[in-house]
Design an enzyme around this catalytic site. Sequence first.
Site, mmCIF file in Angstrom:
data_model
loop_
_atom_site.group_PDB
_atom_site.id
_atom_site.type_symbol
_atom_site.label_atom_id
_atom_site.label_comp_id
_atom_site.label_asym_id
_atom_site.label_seq_id
_atom_site.Cartn_x
_atom_site.Cartn_y
_atom_site.Cartn_z
ATOM 1 N N TYR A 153 0.846 -1.201 0.000
ATOM 2 C CA TYR A 153 0.000 0.000 0.000
ATOM 3 C C TYR A 153 0.880 1.250 0.000
ATOM 4 O O TYR A 153 0.651 2.182 -0.780
ATOM 5 C CB TYR A 153 -0.951 0.003 1.203
ATOM 6 C CG TYR A 153 -1.812 1.259 1.254
ATOM 7 C CD1 TYR A 153 -2.803 1.472 0.302
ATOM 8 C CD2 TYR A 153 -1.611 2.236 2.228
ATOM 9 C CE1 TYR A 153 -3.584 2.631 0.320
ATOM 10 C CE2 TYR A 153 -2.384 3.393 2.258
ATOM 11 C CZ TYR A 153 -3.364 3.584 1.306
ATOM 12 O OH TYR A 153 -4.127 4.731 1.316
ATOM 13 N N LYS A 157 1.238 4.331 -2.846
ATOM 14 C CA LYS A 157 1.026 5.756 -2.572
ATOM 15 C C LYS A 157 2.316 6.571 -2.809
ATOM 16 O O LYS A 157 2.245 7.749 -3.158
ATOM 17 C CB LYS A 157 0.474 5.957 -1.153
ATOM 18 C CG LYS A 157 -0.967 5.445 -0.999
ATOM 19 C CD LYS A 157 -1.937 6.175 -1.941
ATOM 20 C CE LYS A 157 -3.385 5.764 -1.756
ATOM 21 N NZ LYS A 157 -4.314 6.423 -2.676
#
Length: 253
Positions: A153, A157
């Site tokens: 994750y 990002k």
Amino acid sequence: MNKTIMITGATTGFGKATAEKFAANGYNIIITGRRKDLLDELENKLNAFGTIKVLSLCFDVRRKEEVESVITNLPEDWKNIDVLVNNAGLAVGLSHIQDGDSEDWDRMIDTNVKGLLYVTRAVSPLMVARNKGHIFNIGSIAGKDVYENGNAYCASKFAVGALSKAMRIDMLKNNIRVTLIAPGMAETEFSIVRFNGDQQRAKNVYKGFDALTAEDIAGVIYYCATLPENVCINELEITPTQQASVNHSFRRE
Ligand code: NDP
Ligand code: 8X3
């Protein structure tokens, strides 16, 4: 004439609150997402504002051909998109990399990175042709620093941060504003999705903590979008007062 905003992932959370904020301020709204029932519900709610138009598009940002076709086939009077909010995204799972599920990694990278690229590739030429536009990319403080178990994750990002800088540079001559919004912990459906529907586990994430709300982020996006056109906020990191960084939070007992 009303301006037009297109928001990906507008069925819940930041996207939905952003649609409501801009609708309340006279923008025509393109809402998108995969859950048709939620899009229909929001479309009805936004139509109640009366003086604006609403277009609802049900698609998955991971499907490249679908994204291209939906944008290419936009009705002519919807092609003047002034603001694009690349918001659709998710975290799935929370585990050490050595125990990670590669299907979760695929979902995050396909949605958060490749989906954002597909939508941007389809919409940005419309902005470039008009020599105006503003793109918001919803990154995260997880794209500023990594945390244990955040691996894929966080990587997705970090990629959103890199793409924001790249877009800004690539479209500099075309007068396109690009703003990276990097929120900290916000109570939306985010943790419910991350924990595959485990509501109790999701609730515990925000225990003893005044998390950001979706409306907080919508207000920040609206602020950036409505500054004079010679002003571009390139990047904003927003956290709850109780969170100083991705690894520093203070919780009440
Ligand atoms: P929500 O889960 O409430 O909203 C996510 C939205 O993304 C939903 O509307 C969902 O719609 C949409 N979405 C997910 N996958 C797809 C897909 N494949 N195609 C189209 N739409 C999709 O979470 P948030 O509002 O919190 O999250 C919005 C963004 O903000 C995400 O990018 C997230 O990573 C980021 N973020 C969230 C933080 C938080 O703490 N909440 C902090 C920092 C960043 P549907 O399921 O109907 O398709
Ligand atoms: C969501 C914020 O800290 O849960 O991007 O990763 S965090």
